[in-house]
Write a protein that holds these residues in place. Structure first.
Motif, PDB file in Angstrom:
ATOM      1  N   PHE A 129       0.613  -1.422   0.000  1.00 38.28           N
ATOM      2  CA  PHE A 129       0.265   0.061   0.012  1.00 38.28           C
ATOM      3  C   PHE A 129       0.710   0.843   0.423  1.00 38.28           C
ATOM      4  N   ALA A 130       2.246   1.030   0.143  1.00 38.61           N
ATOM      5  CA  ALA A 130       3.166   1.988   0.177  1.00 38.61           C
ATOM      6  C   ALA A 130       4.549   1.824  -0.438  1.00 38.61           C
ATOM      7  N   ALA A 131       5.142   2.539  -1.197  1.00 41.71           N
ATOM      8  CA  ALA A 131       6.122   2.128  -1.471  1.00 41.71           C
ATOM      9  C   ALA A 131       7.758   2.211  -0.458  1.00 41.71           C
ATOM     10  N   SER A 132       7.407   3.391   0.273  1.00 38.05           N
ATOM     11  CA  SER A 132       8.412   2.983   0.454  1.00 38.05           C
ATOM     12  C   SER A 132       7.583   3.163   2.453  1.00 38.05           C
ATOM     13  N   LYS A 133       8.766   3.667   3.764  1.00 41.65           N
ATOM     14  CA  LYS A 133       8.424   4.453   5.148  1.00 41.65           C
ATOM     15  C   LYS A 133       7.773   5.425   5.245  1.00 41.65           C
ATOM     16  N   GLY A 134       8.441   6.448   3.772  1.00 45.97           N
ATOM     17  CA  GLY A 134       7.955   7.709   4.014  1.00 45.97           C
ATOM     18  C   GLY A 134       6.863   8.154   3.249  1.00 45.97           C
ATOM     19  N   GLU A 135       6.425   7.302   1.987  1.00 40.00           N
ATOM     20  CA  GLU A 135       5.250   7.219   1.395  1.00 40.00           C
ATOM     21  C   GLU A 135       4.442   6.900   2.706  1.00 40.00           C
ATOM     22  N   ALA A 136       5.156   5.470   3.394  1.00 36.45           N
ATOM     23  CA  ALA A 136       3.386   4.735   4.457  1.00 36.45           C
ATOM     24  C   ALA A 136       3.731   5.932   5.779  1.00 36.45           C
ATOM     25  N   ARG A 137       4.226   6.738   6.528  1.00 40.35           N
ATOM     26  CA  ARG A 137       3.874   8.728   7.094  1.00 40.35           C
ATOM     27  C   ARG A 137       2.977   9.111   6.766  1.00 40.35           C
ATOM     28  N   ARG A 138       3.098   9.151   5.695  1.00 38.42           N
ATOM     29  CA  ARG A 138       2.364   9.876   5.295  1.00 38.42           C
ATOM     30  C   ARG A 138       1.022  10.432   4.237  1.00 38.42           C
ATOM     31  N   LEU A 139       1.372   8.757   4.709  1.00 39.78           N
ATOM     32  CA  LEU A 139      -0.214   8.097   4.628  1.00 39.78           C
ATOM     33  C   LEU A 139      -1.408   8.286   6.200  1.00 39.78           C
ATOM     34  N   ILE A 140      -0.346   7.989   7.057  1.00 43.68           N
ATOM     35  CA  ILE A 140      -0.569   7.877   8.380  1.00 43.68           C
ATOM     36  C   ILE A 140      -0.649   9.424   8.362  1.00 43.68           C
ATOM     37  N   LYS A 141      -0.319  10.180   8.384  1.00 41.45           N
ATOM     38  CA  LYS A 141      -0.578  11.415   8.564  1.00 41.45           C
ATOM     39  C   LYS A 141      -1.364  12.417   8.209  1.00 41.45           C
ATOM     40  N   GLY A 142      -1.544  11.699   7.044  1.00 40.50           N
ATOM     41  CA  GLY A 142      -3.066  12.402   6.182  1.00 40.50           C
ATOM     42  C   GLY A 142      -4.250  11.364   6.642  1.00 40.50           C
ATOM     43  N   GLY A 143      -4.505  10.882   7.482  1.00 41.12           N
ATOM     44  CA  GLY A 143      -6.180  10.285   7.650  1.00 41.12           C
ATOM     45  C   GLY A 143      -6.012   8.563   7.277  1.00 41.12           C
ATOM     46  N   GLY A 144      -5.203   8.618   6.589  1.00 42.12           N
ATOM     47  CA  GLY A 144      -5.360   7.641   5.369  1.00 42.12           C
ATOM     48  C   GLY A 144      -5.574   6.506   5.910  1.00 42.12           C
ATOM     49  N   ALA A 145      -4.782   5.965   6.857  1.00 43.39           N
ATOM     50  CA  ALA A 145      -4.283   4.287   7.125  1.00 43.39           C
ATOM     51  C   ALA A 145      -5.955   4.300   8.349  1.00 43.39           C
ATOM     52  N   ARG A 146      -6.060   2.952   8.087  1.00 44.44           N
ATOM     53  CA  ARG A 146      -6.849   2.414   9.316  1.00 44.44           C
ATOM     54  C   ARG A 146      -6.602   0.902  10.096  1.00 44.44           C
ATOM     55  N   ILE A 147      -6.877   0.554  10.908  1.00 41.50           N
ATOM     56  CA  ILE A 147      -6.518  -1.099  11.395  1.00 41.50           C
ATOM     57  C   ILE A 147      -7.930  -1.551  11.747  1.00 41.50           C
ATOM     58  N   ASP A 148      -8.303  -2.387  11.256  1.00 39.48           N
ATOM     59  CA  ASP A 148      -9.478  -2.310  11.593  1.00 39.48           C
ATOM     60  C   ASP A 148     -10.598  -2.164  11.432  1.00 39.48           C
ATOM     61  N   GLY A 149     -10.460  -0.952  10.523  1.00 36.09           N
ATOM     62  CA  GLY A 149     -11.696  -0.043  10.647  1.00 36.09           C
ATOM     63  C   GLY A 149     -11.669   1.390  11.155  1.00 36.09           C
ATOM     64  N   GLU A 150     -11.007   1.647  12.036  1.00 36.78           N
ATOM     65  CA  GLU A 150     -10.189   2.475  13.123  1.00 36.78           C
ATOM     66  C   GLU A 150      -9.542   3.641  12.243  1.00 36.78           C
ATOM     67  N   LYS A 151      -9.508   4.625  12.452  1.00 37.33           N
ATOM     68  CA  LYS A 151      -8.454   5.361  11.945  1.00 37.33           C
ATOM     69  C   LYS A 151      -6.812   5.563  12.814  1.00 37.33           C
ATOM     70  N   VAL A 152      -6.475   5.718  12.290  1.00 30.70           N
ATOM     71  CA  VAL A 152      -4.737   6.362  12.645  1.00 30.70           C
ATOM     72  C   VAL A 152      -3.876   7.070  12.780  1.00 30.70           C
ATOM     73  N   GLY A 153      -3.700   7.253  14.112  1.00 33.14           N
ATOM     74  CA  GLY A 153      -2.899   9.175  12.903  1.00 33.14           C
ATOM     75  C   GLY A 153      -1.424   8.995  13.378  1.00 33.14           C
ATOM     76  N   ASP A 154      -1.054   7.672  14.487  1.00 30.96           N
ATOM     77  CA  ASP A 154      -0.199   8.076  15.239  1.00 30.96           C
ATOM     78  C   ASP A 154       0.735   6.556  14.044  1.00 30.96           C
ATOM     79  N   GLU A 155       2.408   7.797  14.051  1.00 34.51           N
ATOM     80  CA  GLU A 155       2.507   7.147  12.895  1.00 34.51           C
ATOM     81  C   GLU A 155       3.876   6.194  12.994  1.00 34.51           C
ATOM     82  N   GLY A 156       3.547   6.113  15.352  1.00 34.12           N
ATOM     83  CA  GLY A 156       5.289   5.009  15.891  1.00 34.12           C
ATOM     84  C   GLY A 156       3.909   4.089  15.954  1.00 34.12           C
ATOM     85  N   ALA A 157       2.995   4.083  15.385  1.00 30.55           N
ATOM     86  CA  ALA A 157       1.421   2.728  16.020  1.00 30.55           C
ATOM     87  C   ALA A 157       2.607   1.105  16.052  1.00 30.55           C
TER      88      ALA A 157
END
Length: 407
Positions: free
Chosen positions: A356-384
């Motif tokens: 879902f992300a090509a790099s860790k940097g892209e993954a961090r941006r995805l989380i920071k932008g509110g686009g990541a969810r765990i079991d349907g719950e939005k996660v904003g913590d990049e260190g989750a």
């Protein structure tokens, strides 16, 4: 829209495949009275082709559906050079065993779209290594090279692009257009091939082949190119957040392939139904006229039809059911991308591991932008950290879902 007498050009025209034609009147007349063998070349640079090649595969399918003979030309010879057309840099050269392995792998794709055999309209697969590997350089230059003007070759857009950007164009690559033209000549001699088809970037190469056949053999052959297929927002078709949309299931799960088509922009639904499915035009007109939320039904029809053609009916049904369960019931499905985890994993690593992300940097941006969810719950913590005891559903945006499974 131009009216044609042959089923071939009428079909290609009404479904949106035609960008350029050489001598449309003569080709139309020929296709109306006899079987026309036509070819498209594919360089075996990977074990699978991707969605970017699908319009060309469908072009061969339309050729066969209208009573003509498709020739799939694998570039076992030209693949050792690489097509420089509109490339920013030289392609990595492949070893002989790698090329042959890719050819064998890619053939499985074409067997899903075409009927192969020995009949007059059955598809055949040839490899240009058969004649290119046997060429003697000096006689080739003498007999074939004399028909090419370097001035004209330098004028082609595919070459000018590299030169204008002051990017290196090797002599090896520069010979590609001569070899592709020679392919058309050889196919006209060996298989009575009268038509070469390809994307709009191949126009110069196709015209070269037509002129070479006329000059050396006096044979009349023709060319058809397709438009560059872009999405309604101007993007290149087949480019997604997770990378290329591969046609082989061992490089892209059925669900992801199905979901790619399900995510089609509303404005592209009708066009993609015409290009990438066998649905009748009347049914497509009805589907593309749907508005609002109803257009989603048309997208599901597109996803089912396109997936069934490439992956089989069972794969399409499985992916559709997985989508229904995922989005309607919030469940996980066996067809979703899966990553096996022992204990726990950083959310960033999970997003990368699922594609879902090509790099860790892209993954961090995805989380920071509110686009990541765990079991349907939005996660904003990049260190989750995700603890996995059985199965955990990870989502990237509304359209990409995967499963972390405990091992």
């Amino acid at each position: 829209m131009t009216s044609y007498s042959s089923d071939l050009l009428a079909t290609l025209s009404t479904r949106g495949y035609i960008h350029q034609l050489t001598d449309a009147t003569a080709l139309d007349a020929l296709a109306a009275k006899q079987v026309v063998p036509g070819y498209i070349g594919f360089d075996p640079t990977a074990p699978s082709l991707h969605v970017g090649s699908l319009v060309q595969i469908m072009l061969l399918r339309r050729l066969q559906q209208t009573g003509h003979k498709p020739i799939v030309l694998m570039g076992g010879g030209t693949g050792k050079i690489g097509d420089p057309s509109f490339k920013d840099e030289a392609r990595k050269l492949l070893a002989e065993d790698g090329i042959q392995a890719n050819v064998a792998s890619i053939k499985r794709i074409f067997e899903r779209f075409l009927t192969f055999g020995n009949g007059p309209t059955d598809a055949v697969m040839l490899d240009n290594a058969e004649w290119l590997d046997a060429l003697e350089y000096i006689p080739f230059l003498r007999d074939v090279g004399q028909h090419f003007s370097v001035n004209r070759m330098l004028s082609f857009d595919s070459v000018k692009l590299r030169l204008d950007r002051e990017q290196s164009l090797s002599f090896l690559e520069f010979n590609y257009m001569i070899l592709q033209a020679y392919d058309f000549l050889e196919l006209s001699r060996r298989a009575e091939c009268r038509l070469q088809m390809g994307g709009s970037d191949q126009w110069g190469n196709i015209v070269n082949g037509i002129e070479l056949a006329r000059r050396m053999d006096g044979t009349e052959v023709f060319g058809v190119t397709t438009p560059l297929i872009t999405t309604a927002d101007g993007g290149k078709m087949g480019k997604t957040m997770a990378g290329a949309v591969w046609l082989h299931e061992d490089q892209l799960p059925h669900f992801d392939y199905w979901q790619f088509w399900r995510n089609t922009d509303d404005r592209d639904v009708g066009r993609f139904l015409r290009l990438f499915t066998d649905l009748p035009l009347g049914e497509i007109a009805r589907l593309e006229a749907l508005e609002g939320a109803e257009i989603n039904a048309a997208k599901i029809v597109l996803a089912n039809a396109a997936t069934a053609m490439c992956r089989g009916q069972a794969a399409a049904e499985e992916a559709a059911e997985t989508a229904r369960r995922t989005f309607e019931e919030g469940a996980t499905g066996a067809s979703l991308p899966t990553l096996e985890v022992s204990g726990e994993i950083a959310l960033i690593d999970a997003l990368v591991g699922l594609g879902f992300a090509a790099s860790k940097g892209e993954a961090r941006r995805l989380i920071k932008g509110g686009g990541a969810r765990i079991d349907g719950e939005k996660v904003g913590d990049e260190g989750a950290i995700v603890t996995v005891t059985s199965e955990v559903r990870i989502s990237a945006g509304k359209k990409h879902h995967g499963v972390l499974r405990a091992v």
